[in-house]
Design a protein around this motif. Structure first.
Motif, PDB file in Angstrom:
ATOM      1  N   PHE A 210       0.825  -1.125  -0.006  1.00  0.00           N
ATOM      2  CA  PHE A 210      -0.300   0.012   0.005  1.00  0.00           C
ATOM      3  C   PHE A 210       0.927   1.180   0.085  1.00  0.00           C
ATOM      4  N   SER A 211       0.857   2.110  -1.133  1.00  0.00           N
ATOM      5  CA  SER A 211       1.539   3.206  -1.040  1.00  0.00           C
ATOM      6  C   SER A 211       0.575   4.528  -1.075  1.00  0.00           C
ATOM      7  N   CYS A 212       0.837   5.666  -0.238  1.00  0.00           N
ATOM      8  CA  CYS A 212       0.133   6.621  -0.147  1.00  0.00           C
ATOM      9  C   CYS A 212       0.673   7.951   0.244  1.00  0.00           C
ATOM     10  N   TYR A 213       0.247   9.228   0.215  1.00  0.00           N
ATOM     11  CA  TYR A 213       0.762  10.289   0.631  1.00  0.00           C
ATOM     12  C   TYR A 213       0.997  10.304   2.055  1.00  0.00           C
ATOM     13  N   GLU A 214       1.967  10.557   2.605  1.00  0.00           N
ATOM     14  CA  GLU A 214       1.916  10.553   3.995  1.00  0.00           C
ATOM     15  C   GLU A 214       0.931  11.382   4.760  1.00  0.00           C
ATOM     16  N   ALA A 215       0.641  12.558   4.436  1.00  0.00           N
ATOM     17  CA  ALA A 215      -0.335  13.376   5.187  1.00  0.00           C
ATOM     18  C   ALA A 215      -1.625  12.815   5.267  1.00  0.00           C
ATOM     19  N   PHE A 216      -2.097  11.813   4.185  1.00  0.00           N
ATOM     20  CA  PHE A 216      -3.506  11.319   3.965  1.00  0.00           C
ATOM     21  C   PHE A 216      -3.771  10.054   4.276  1.00  0.00           C
ATOM     22  N   ILE A 217      -2.673   9.524   4.841  1.00  0.00           N
ATOM     23  CA  ILE A 217      -2.786   8.066   5.510  1.00  0.00           C
ATOM     24  C   ILE A 217      -3.744   8.173   6.632  1.00  0.00           C
ATOM     25  N   HIS A 218      -3.544   9.086   7.161  1.00  0.00           N
ATOM     26  CA  HIS A 218      -4.303   9.619   8.566  1.00  0.00           C
ATOM     27  C   HIS A 218      -5.926   9.169   8.370  1.00  0.00           C
ATOM     28  N   ILE A 219      -6.304   9.066   7.171  1.00  0.00           N
ATOM     29  CA  ILE A 219      -7.937   9.042   6.864  1.00  0.00           C
ATOM     30  C   ILE A 219      -8.305   7.496   7.252  1.00  0.00           C
ATOM     31  N   VAL A 220      -7.099   6.557   7.476  1.00  0.00           N
ATOM     32  CA  VAL A 220      -7.149   5.173   7.625  1.00  0.00           C
ATOM     33  C   VAL A 220      -6.997   5.006   9.015  1.00  0.00           C
ATOM     34  N   ASP A 221      -6.660   5.974   9.962  1.00  0.00           N
ATOM     35  CA  ASP A 221      -6.092   5.534  11.387  1.00  0.00           C
ATOM     36  C   ASP A 221      -7.010   4.619  11.893  1.00  0.00           C
ATOM     37  N   SER A 222      -8.316   4.741  11.947  1.00  0.00           N
ATOM     38  CA  SER A 222      -9.266   3.979  12.499  1.00  0.00           C
ATOM     39  C   SER A 222      -9.047   2.510  12.170  1.00  0.00           C
ATOM     40  N   MET A 223      -8.962   2.350  10.721  1.00  0.00           N
ATOM     41  CA  MET A 223      -8.892   1.058  10.010  1.00  0.00           C
ATOM     42  C   MET A 223      -7.617   0.464  10.371  1.00  0.00           C
ATOM     43  N   PHE A 224      -6.267   1.041  10.644  1.00  0.00           N
ATOM     44  CA  PHE A 224      -5.335   0.755  10.857  1.00  0.00           C
ATOM     45  C   PHE A 224      -5.311   0.071  12.553  1.00  0.00           C
ATOM     46  N   ASN A 225      -6.116   0.854  13.352  1.00  0.00           N
ATOM     47  CA  ASN A 225      -6.494   0.540  14.582  1.00  0.00           C
ATOM     48  C   ASN A 225      -7.045  -0.880  14.538  1.00  0.00           C
ATOM     49  N   GLN A 226      -8.111  -0.919  13.913  1.00  0.00           N
ATOM     50  CA  GLN A 226      -8.743  -2.329  13.860  1.00  0.00           C
ATOM     51  C   GLN A 226      -7.929  -3.488  13.285  1.00  0.00           C
ATOM     52  N   HIS A 227      -7.223  -3.249  12.375  1.00  0.00           N
ATOM     53  CA  HIS A 227      -6.328  -4.443  11.874  1.00  0.00           C
ATOM     54  C   HIS A 227      -5.147  -4.937  12.717  1.00  0.00           C
ATOM     55  N   ALA A 228      -4.875  -3.880  13.537  1.00  0.00           N
ATOM     56  CA  ALA A 228      -3.764  -4.009  14.492  1.00  0.00           C
ATOM     57  C   ALA A 228      -4.252  -4.812  15.712  1.00  0.00           C
ATOM     58  N   LYS A 229      -5.619  -4.498  16.156  1.00  0.00           N
ATOM     59  CA  LYS A 229      -6.111  -5.353  17.081  1.00  0.00           C
ATOM     60  C   LYS A 229      -6.394  -6.522  16.697  1.00  0.00           C
ATOM     61  N   TRP A 230      -6.751  -6.878  15.517  1.00  0.00           N
ATOM     62  CA  TRP A 230      -6.864  -8.292  14.722  1.00  0.00           C
ATOM     63  C   TRP A 230      -5.896  -9.018  14.815  1.00  0.00           C
ATOM     64  N   LEU A 231      -4.705  -8.471  14.553  1.00  0.00           N
ATOM     65  CA  LEU A 231      -3.334  -9.043  14.599  1.00  0.00           C
ATOM     66  C   LEU A 231      -3.043  -9.667  15.937  1.00  0.00           C
ATOM     67  N   LYS A 232      -3.278  -8.413  16.987  1.00  0.00           N
ATOM     68  CA  LYS A 232      -2.779  -8.822  18.027  1.00  0.00           C
ATOM     69  C   LYS A 232      -3.504 -10.034  18.836  1.00  0.00           C
ATOM     70  N   VAL A 233      -4.877 -10.116  18.619  1.00  0.00           N
ATOM     71  CA  VAL A 233      -5.631 -11.037  19.200  1.00  0.00           C
ATOM     72  C   VAL A 233      -5.449 -12.348  18.421  1.00  0.00           C
ATOM     73  N   SER A 234      -5.237 -12.368  17.105  1.00  0.00           N
ATOM     74  CA  SER A 234      -5.275 -13.739  16.495  1.00  0.00           C
ATOM     75  C   SER A 234      -3.819 -14.367  16.708  1.00  0.00           C
TER      76      SER A 234
END
Length: 784
Positions: free
Chosen positions: A480-504
């Motif tokens: 996944f490549s993205c402009y740095e400033a606008f990756i914040h748009i998926v902050d919450s999605m990053f959160n959820q995937h990180a939590k999924w990986l932690k639990v899994s």
């Protein structure tokens, strides 16, 4: 009316649905007396009632019908439950089909197992109320709404035999991420991808108010989804017998259409985007639950959203209503004396891996194949001496990714995702071997775009992230490549995937999946032309909050370190990797062998830039522009203060700064002290917000001597070097700080400081007159 279900099959399916509903209610309320073999008492009920009933009966209704068509058509199908807190329904159905007990033998297929199943739900030491990594058959974390449909499409890409049934809740449908997800059908190629069957479940209400799509008239709703490019079928009502027949007939029709679309495309090639079928299922919220509670409407109302009867301890009549409700499912007809589902109902579930809870696509690590990777050293920039040649890091990395793509084309195992920025981010070499994917209308002037392209571009960071997550969770690899400033748009999605990986990681049967790797470029120090809105390096801070066994952050200083880091990230499993690297032409520092060695340790002394002996000051850096400015500052210091002894340290793995008991990549305390010293000033030029460096190093011996220069939220439309000056990470401020901290210099420090202030004034005048940086800045090279 067409009645595809025989009376006997209708009876059995309705009974199976009753069983799923009974188990769902039991999970919310009970901790004992699971089959109601004795009168229900308050002591049988959990002291804290947590969970969500309203959406669950609809989810159960859909699940039993999908079981039928899986068996009838021998479908390879997974179930994505969008309504976030439909956990009791999915758990109930995976228990009924037997997979839950296979994964968790203690939750056995008997009365004792039922008791444990009920007790564990929303209970300390048990399971959450929503679908989660512990739930068999799941790839969609139910804790946050909006991502189900994009996960479903991500799972379907390159999975030609997979059908993903995705239930979209009408509350979830109001999120921006889900609203955009409907456009995923413009990227699905029936000749080589699987299919997604969206089932929009309209039950009318969110927590306390009506949902938008439930209050749209039939014609408008149909027009909306036809406008999205779907062929909607409506299944509506509240009479179960009628709806069973209508749902069965609709699914027969829909599966036939999907198969026809795919067979035509696979026989004749892709010609035009089809109108994929979808289903709109409208049922009452809290269907089959209490009609009223305390004289207030409950079934078909927002009051059934969570726990319809929540005051059991305070109102004995509520306990009686609960018992009547649960007995209405007639559990004696559903379970035998041992507590096991009766044989005739067990036979309704698919067998083996055809069960949606046991489908290997929902445990993607089982299907994961290694990427074929070329040797990253073959793409290296020739660096005969540090800081003398210029290269573009992401353009070089693009040639490596091009060949990763090429080597894995036949295996349909790798895709690159990004919001319309592949070319801008200098990854255009990818288009030498593939195109952008698009199944919509193409015109003559379109270039590098085709239905079978493998670069996924859409101007929605949400979709890019969600597609990639679905792709990874079902056993493939991506980037996944993205402009740095606008990756914040998926902050919450990053959160959820990180939590999924932690639990899994703690779920024994979950197999590791390929890591999610971000390349953040067009970064803060290269957004001088776009201005303040494009200048934000804060995603790293957000990432650093997550568990150390999940996240990795890399700041390669040049093309060769980026190559090494990218290769490492593509080989990794169960991580989220964040790489921040520039796309502009920059000086190159390390040859490929030195780069690989440097990346392996994460941080090291650059001896070629370091004075002999014990240093007076340590100049540290992390990031490409901070590295450039640090080395230019060292060059200044050597010219003007030649007796100052300087040590230069570069950090490529940001987590190396933490103590090893905080992060597995952390340098040992001894190695850290040996590198950064125990008592010398450290002038640290950092890519992002300075406070993060202090957070990462606060336990280190010499932390009190760390003086961090980074982004201070100063930005505008200006020149590249002026961005550094505004935030005081430029060579002049770094050099002046080094001299100020080296106490033995005395008056020499004051004189040098005046020279620096004069240089900064010259710079300010020059850029305002000429519109570009001074030649001595633009043309500087390392000469020491």
């Amino acid at each position: 009316m067409n009645e595809p279900l025989s009376p006997e099959l209708l009876r059995k399916m309705h009974a199976y649905w009753r069983a799923a509903n009974f188990l769902s209610v039991g999970q919310i309320y009970l901790r004992d007396n699971p089959l109601l073999k004795e009168p229900l008492l308050l002591e049988h009920v959990k002291p804290r009632l947590l969970g969500h009933w309203g959406t669950t009966p609809g989810l159960n209704f859909i699940y039993v019908h999908l079981n039928r068509i899986i068996k009838q058509f021998d479908l390879d199908m997974i179930y994505v439950a969008g309504p976030g807190h439909g956990g009791p329904g999915v758990v109930a159905n995976t228990y009924l089909e037997g997979t839950y007990s296979e994964f968790y033998p203690a939750i056995s297929q008997d009365e004792d197992g039922l008791k444990k199943l009920f007790t564990q739900f929303s209970f300390p030491g048990g399971i959450s109320s929503h679908v989660a990594a512990e739930t068999p058959g799941s790839i969609n974390e139910g804790g946050e709404l909006g991502y189900s449909l994009m996960h479903a499409y991500g799972a379907a890409f390159d999975n030609p035999d997979l059908l993903v049934a995705c239930v979209v809740g009408d509350g979830e449908a109001e999120t921006g991420a889900l609203a955009t997800s409907w456009h995923s059908n413009k990227f699905l190629n029936p000749a080589r991808d699987g299919a997604v069957l969206p089932i929009l479940h309209l039950n009318g209400y969110k927590i306390a108010s009506p949902t938008i799509l439930a209050r749209i008239g039939h014609e408008e709703l149909e027009a909306l989804f036809r406008g999205y490019g779907y062929k909607p079928y409506f299944v509506e009502g509240d009479d179960p017998q009628t709806l069973h027949q209508l749902m069965a007939g609709t699914l027969d029709q829909v599966v036939g259409e999907i198969r026809q679309i795919q067979s035509d495309a696979r026989a004749n090639g892709f010609t035009s985007r089809p109108a994929w079928p979808m289903i709109v299922l409208r049922t009452p919220k809290g269907w089959t639950g209490p009609k009223e509670v305390d004289g207030k409407k409950t079934e078909g109302s927002w009051r059934s959203h969570q726990v319809p009867l929540a005051n059991l301890a305070g109102d004995p009549s509520h306990l009686a209503v609960l018992e009547t409700w649960m007995r209405s499912y007639r559990p004696k007809e559903l379970f035998d004396e041992t507590g096991r589902l009766v044989t005739e109902l067990r036979e309704l579930a698919p067998k083996g891996a055809r069960r949606m809870g046991a489908n290997p696509h929902a445990n993607g690590g089982l299907l994961l194949r290694e990427l074929e990777l070329p040797d990253f050293r073959d793409y290296a920039v020739d660096v005969p001496a540090p800081g003398t040649v210029v290269g573009q890091a992401t353009r070089i990395a693009g040639t490596f990714l091009r060949d990763v793509m090429k080597l894995n084309m036949a295996g349909h195992n790798f895709r690159v995702f990004g919001p319309d920025e592949t070319e801008s981010n200098r990854l255009s070499a990818l288009f030498e071997v593939t195109d952008r994917a698009f199944a919509g209308e193409l015109i003559e002037d379109d270039t590098q775009i085709a239905p079978d392209g493998r670069v996924m571009e859409v101007l929605s960071e949400h979709l890019c992230q969600g597609w990639l997550e679905g792709y990874l969770l079902t056993g493939r690899h991506g980037f996944f490549s993205c402009y740095e400033a606008f990756i914040h748009i998926v902050d919450s999605m990053f959160n959820q995937h990180a939590k999924w990986l932690k639990v899994s990681r703690k779920v024994a049967w979950r197999r590791p999946i390929a890591s999610l790797t971000y390349l953040l470029t067009s970064h803060v120090w290269q957004q001088d032309h776009n201005g303040f809105s494009h200048q934000d390096p804060g995603f790293i801070d957000h990432v650093a909050n997550k568990k150390a066994d999940i996240i990795r952050v890399y700041l390669p200083a040049d093309a060769n370190t980026l190559l090494s880091v990218t290769d490492h990230c593509l080989r990794s499993r169960n991580y989220i990797n964040v790489i921040v690297a520039g796309k502009a032409p920059e000086l190159q520092w390390l040859d490929i062998d030195a780069a690989a060695a440097h990346c392996a340790v994460g941080a090291s002394i650059w001896e070629w830039a370091t004075s002999d002996g014990e240093p007076d000051v340590v100049m540290a850096c992390a990031g490409d522009v901070p590295t450039l400015e640090t080395l230019a500052a060292v060059d200044l210091l050597r010219q003007h203060v030649p007796d100052l002894k300087i040590r230069v340290i570069n950090v490529v793995d940001l987590m190396a700064l933490q103590s090893p008991n905080q992060h597995p990549h952390g340098l040992s305390d001894g190695a850290f002290d040996e590198m950064f010293t125990r008592d010398k000033p450290v002038i640290f030029a950092y890519h992002g917000y300075p406070t993060l460096i202090h957070r990462l190093t606060y336990r280190r011996t010499n932390h009190q001597n760390f003086h961090v220069h980074g982004y201070k939220e100063e930005g505008t439309t200006t020149t590249p070097f002026d961005m550094a000056v505004l935030n005081e990470i430029d060579r002049f401020h770094l050099a002046m700080d080094a001299v100020d901290r080296a106490s033995r210099l005395g008056s020499r420090a004051e004189q040098f400081g005046q020279e620096i202030r004069d240089k900064l004034a010259d710079h300010a005048r020059y850029i305002r007159q000429h519109g570009e940086d001074m030649p001595e800045i633009q043309n500087w090279k390392w000469s020491a």
